[in-house]
Each structure stands twice: as structure tokens, then as C-alpha cells.
Design a protein around this motif. Structure first.
Motif, PDB file in Angstrom:
ATOM      1  N   ASP A  53     -10.042 -28.955 -69.823  1.00  9.17           N
ATOM      2  CA  ASP A  53     -10.573 -28.763 -68.477  1.00  9.17           C
ATOM      3  C   ASP A  53      -9.966 -29.755 -67.482  1.00  9.17           C
ATOM      4  OD1 ASP A  53     -12.567 -27.518 -66.631  1.00  9.17           O
ATOM      5  OD2 ASP A  53     -13.326 -29.571 -66.562  1.00  9.17           O
ATOM      6  N   VAL A  56      -6.516 -28.523 -66.236  1.00  8.24           N
ATOM      7  CA  VAL A  56      -6.711 -27.301 -65.448  1.00  8.24           C
ATOM      8  C   VAL A  56      -7.291 -27.642 -64.082  1.00  8.24           C
ATOM      9  CG1 VAL A  56      -8.029 -25.155 -65.305  1.00  8.24           C
ATOM     10  CG2 VAL A  56      -6.939 -25.786 -67.460  1.00  8.24           C
ATOM     11  N   THR A  57      -8.295 -28.515 -64.054  1.00  9.17           N
ATOM     12  CA  THR A  57      -8.925 -28.895 -62.789  1.00  9.17           C
ATOM     13  C   THR A  57      -7.937 -29.604 -61.866  1.00  9.17           C
ATOM     14  OG1 THR A  57     -11.072 -29.126 -63.910  1.00  9.17           O
ATOM     15  CG2 THR A  57     -10.823 -30.214 -61.781  1.00  9.17           C
ATOM     16  N   HIS A  60      -5.529 -27.110 -60.445  1.00 10.75           N
ATOM     17  CA  HIS A  60      -6.213 -26.298 -59.441  1.00 10.75           C
ATOM     18  C   HIS A  60      -6.373 -27.068 -58.136  1.00 10.75           C
ATOM     19  CE1 HIS A  60      -8.711 -23.187 -57.799  1.00 10.75           C
ATOM     20  NE2 HIS A  60      -9.788 -23.964 -57.734  1.00 10.75           N
ATOM     21  N   ARG A  66      -6.486 -20.932 -60.276  1.00 15.85           N
ATOM     22  CA  ARG A  66      -7.127 -21.390 -61.516  1.00 15.85           C
ATOM     23  C   ARG A  66      -6.697 -20.548 -62.723  1.00 15.85           C
ATOM     24  NH1 ARG A  66     -10.863 -25.087 -62.740  1.00 15.85           N
ATOM     25  NH2 ARG A  66     -11.887 -24.845 -64.762  1.00 15.85           N
ATOM     26  N   THR A  70      -4.933 -22.262 -65.828  1.00 14.34           N
ATOM     27  CA  THR A  70      -5.468 -22.095 -67.180  1.00 14.34           C
ATOM     28  C   THR A  70      -4.407 -21.566 -68.127  1.00 14.34           C
ATOM     29  OG1 THR A  70      -7.692 -21.667 -66.298  1.00 14.34           O
ATOM     30  CG2 THR A  70      -7.233 -20.935 -68.552  1.00 14.34           C
ATOM     31  N   LYS A 178     -11.083 -20.302 -67.221  1.00 12.95           N
ATOM     32  CA  LYS A 178     -10.801 -19.497 -66.029  1.00 12.95           C
ATOM     33  C   LYS A 178     -12.069 -19.207 -65.229  1.00 12.95           C
ATOM     34  CE  LYS A 178      -9.359 -14.772 -64.868  1.00 12.95           C
ATOM     35  NZ  LYS A 178     -10.722 -14.274 -64.629  1.00 12.95           N
TER      36      LYS A 178
END
Length: 361
Positions: A53, A56-57, A60, A66, A70, A178
Motif C-alpha cells: 500500500d 501504491v499510495t 498515486h 491508482r 497498483t 485498487k
């Protein structure tokens, strides 16, 4: 007596938020105990999602969609996992087979050494005692060997399930990452309105679990890689296998380091004997353990709630006995959860501010 109990009950459970937290804990525990085996792929997927996470964060936040963030993160994670499996697993398998084949030689050397003790120390050790001890150990070793064979045979039937997990787990991880906000909103709608303590404990545990999973994976890689490199430099046999064992031993604080010392010492004694090389090996191993406990762990888990070593050992024994490997893996977060729940129940009753959304960081 009943008056004391009644006052305690009124102080701790008169708040509806406390009752909702207690009910949630009971329902979750029952679900895990009854359907834990069925839900294991979901639990594994959630662990990997927590691990991934963070990148990914951050992707983003840099303006990347996103879904694309992901996909990129998951593909890189899968490629790294495949490369590690291709590069490491065959070597570990070969070293494991060689070690199993040499176990009779190692045990024969140990028996000869034990048989020589009565001659060296006739006043302290009796021959009959050594014979009885060796006979008992031989019986135990035969029993352990039979258990290993039965486990190996039964594990063949799990290959199909493993192949299914290799497909299902990446898919679940993808959707968890996602559509994280969608799932959080769905969970928020299901939770009761009286959830001040649930939100308080949830926010704290979300941060703790995320930090713990990322930190523990990094710790395993650092300790395992450092140990394997040091053992290989010292030309110790089965260096990669022992390094992997030492790396995974950090999953069980205090106990793991003590247990994994036994195979390291046995292999070192069989290869080097009781000489300078063996003591150098044990010195290097001790230094690595000291670095892990005094440098690596404080740096990686600086944001974690400190727990007394006694509480950690009790948590490992209790949760490991309940849920096996995953209970051991999450012993510290679960112990932190208990601490957070106790702290939440001990906090003063506040006015309920209405429904809240449990956010992840």
C-alpha cells in the motif's frame, strides 16, 4: 463482592461504544477460529496489500492513476518474488537434501562424542546413563523422521490448492489496493453508529500493522542476507539454508534466535570441530543477533508501541497456539491490539461525534 463487580461493569461497559467494541472483537475472533482455514487466502492477500500500500499510495500522490499505480507495484512485486524463488529456492532445496543425507553422519559423530564422555569424566558421567540417553534420543529421532515423511506425503495434496492461491491471491491483492477506499466505505456503513472506541483502536492498529508488516519483511531480508553472506564468507556449509532460517527466526522474538542457534552450532561443530573456526562462527552469529536487536529493530520499529519482553513471549505462545504460523507472525500486533483495547476501555467516556470512517495511512 457483587457490588465491586457491578461498579467495575458500570465503569467499563456502561458506554455503548465499549459494548460495540467488545462485540466486534468477539465476532472477529469467532470468525477466525471457525473459518480461519477457509479465509487464509484472504488473510495472506490482506498482508501483501498492507505491504504494497505504501508504494501504491506514493505513486498515486504523484499523479499516477491508482489502477495504474497498483498494476505497476504488483507486477514489480511478482517479478521480484519470481526472481528470488528461481535464484534461492533451488539452492535451498539442494542444501536441505544434502543436510538430510548427512544427518546420519552428524548423529554418528555426536554419538561417538557422547560415548567418549565417561572415559574423560569417569567420576561425573556413567556409561549406562549415556547408553540410555542415546537409546532414548534414537527413538525420538525415528519418530521425528516418520512425522516428517507423513507431512511431506500429505503436503502433495496441497499442491493444487497452492496453484489456486497463486492465481487468487494476486487478484485479491490487486482489488484490495485498487478499490481500497470503496472497501473502507463499505466497512464503515456496516459498523454501528456507536463506534468511537472502534475507530480509536482501528486507527492505531492500522498504523501498527502496516509498520509491522513492512518492518518485519525488511528485517527478514536484512538479517537473512547478512547471515548468509557472513556464513558463505566463512565457507560454512549450507550457508544459504542457515541464513534463511536465521532470517525467518526474527518472526519469533527471543525464542526464534535461541532455537535457530542449535542448527548453526551443530553444522559448525560437524564441519570445524571445537576449534578457533567454530568460535569465530559463533562470534559472528552473536554479533549479527546483537545488531538485529540493538540497531535494526529500533530503526525499523521506531514507531511501534513498546511492549515488555514478557508480554511478547506470552503473546507468541498464546496466539501461536491458536493460529499457528500466522499467530506467531502477528503476535506483536495482536499484543498491541490487546494493549490498545485496554487503553481505549480505560479512557474517559466522551460524547459520540457520529459515524466516522476508519482511514488507512
Amino acid at each position: 463482592m457483587f457490588g465491586v463487580f457491578d461498579r467495575w461493569y458500570q465503569r467499563k461497559f456502561s458506554d455503548p461504544n465499549a459494548m460495540m467494541l467488545l462485540m466486534l472483537i468477539i465476532v472477529t475472533a469467532v470468525i477466525l477460529l471457525v473459518w480461519g482455514g477457509i479465509l487464509l487466502p484472504v488473510i495472506v492477500s490482506a498482508i501483501i496489500a498492507y505491504l504494497l500500500d505504501w508504494p501504491v499510495t506514493h505513486l498515486h500522490k504523484r499523479g499516477i492513476n491508482r489502477t495504474l499505480a497498483t498494476s505497476i507495484t504488483l507486477i514489480i512485486f511478482i517479478l521480484i518474488s519470481i526472481l528470488m524463488l528461481i535464484g534461492i529456492v533451488p539452492i535451498i532445496s539442494k542444501q536441505s537434501i544434502n543436510l538430510v543425507q548427512e544427518m546420519p553422519l552428524i548423529w554418528d559423530s555426536a554419538q561417538k562424542w557422547l560415548a567418549s564422555l565417561p572415559r574423560k569424566y569417569p567420576d561425573l558421567i556413567e556409561v549406562d546413563y549415556i547408553k540410555n540417553a542415546m537409546a532414548s534420543l534414537n527413538q525420538r529421532i525415528v519418530g521425528i523422521g516418520q512425522q516428517v515423511i507423513s507431512i511431506s506425503v500429505s503436503s502433495i495434496g496441497n499442491l493444487a490448492a497452492l496453484l489456486i492461491y497463486m492465481i487468487l491471491v494476486p487478484l485479491m491483492v490487486f482489488f484490495m489496493l485498487k478499490d481500497k477506499e470503496l472497501f473502507l466505505k463499505s466497512i464503515s456503513r456496516v459498523l454501528p453508529n456507536e463506534r468511537r472506541l472502534i475507530s480509536q483502536v482501528g486507527e492505531e492498529m492500522n498504523l501498527q500493522i502496516a509498520n509491522y508488516i513492512r518492518g518485519k519483511v525488511i528485517e527478514i531480508l536484512i538479517v537473512g542476507g547478512l547471515t548468509s553472506a557472513a556464513f558463505a564468507f566463512m565457507d560454512l556449509r549450507y550457508s544459504l539454508l542457515l541464513g534463511v532460517l536465521v532470517g525467518f527466526s526474527v518472526l519469533i522474538p527471543y525464542i526464534g534466535a535461541a532455537v535457530v542457534t542449535i542448527p548453526v552450532a551443530i553444522v559448525g561443530l560437524f564441519q570445524f570441530g571445537v576449534g578457533p573456526e567454530f568460535w569465530y562462527l559463533m562470534l559472528v552469529y552473536t554479533i549479527i543477533q546483537a545488531l538485529d536487536g540493538n540497531v535494526i529493530v529500533p530503526v525499523l520499529f521506531s514507531e511501534a508501541v513498546s511492549l515488555h519482553p514478557l508480554y511478547i513471549i506470552i503473546a507468541v505462545l498464546v496466539f501461536g497456539g491458536m493460529w499457528g504460523f500466522w499467530g506467531v507472525f502477528f503476535a506483536i500486533p495482536l499484543a498491541t491490539l490487546v494493549k490498545a483495547v485496554i487503553a481505549a476501555w480505560s479512557s474517559p467516556v466522551e460524547a459520540d461525534s457520529g459515524p466516522e470512517l476508519i482511514e488507512t495511512k
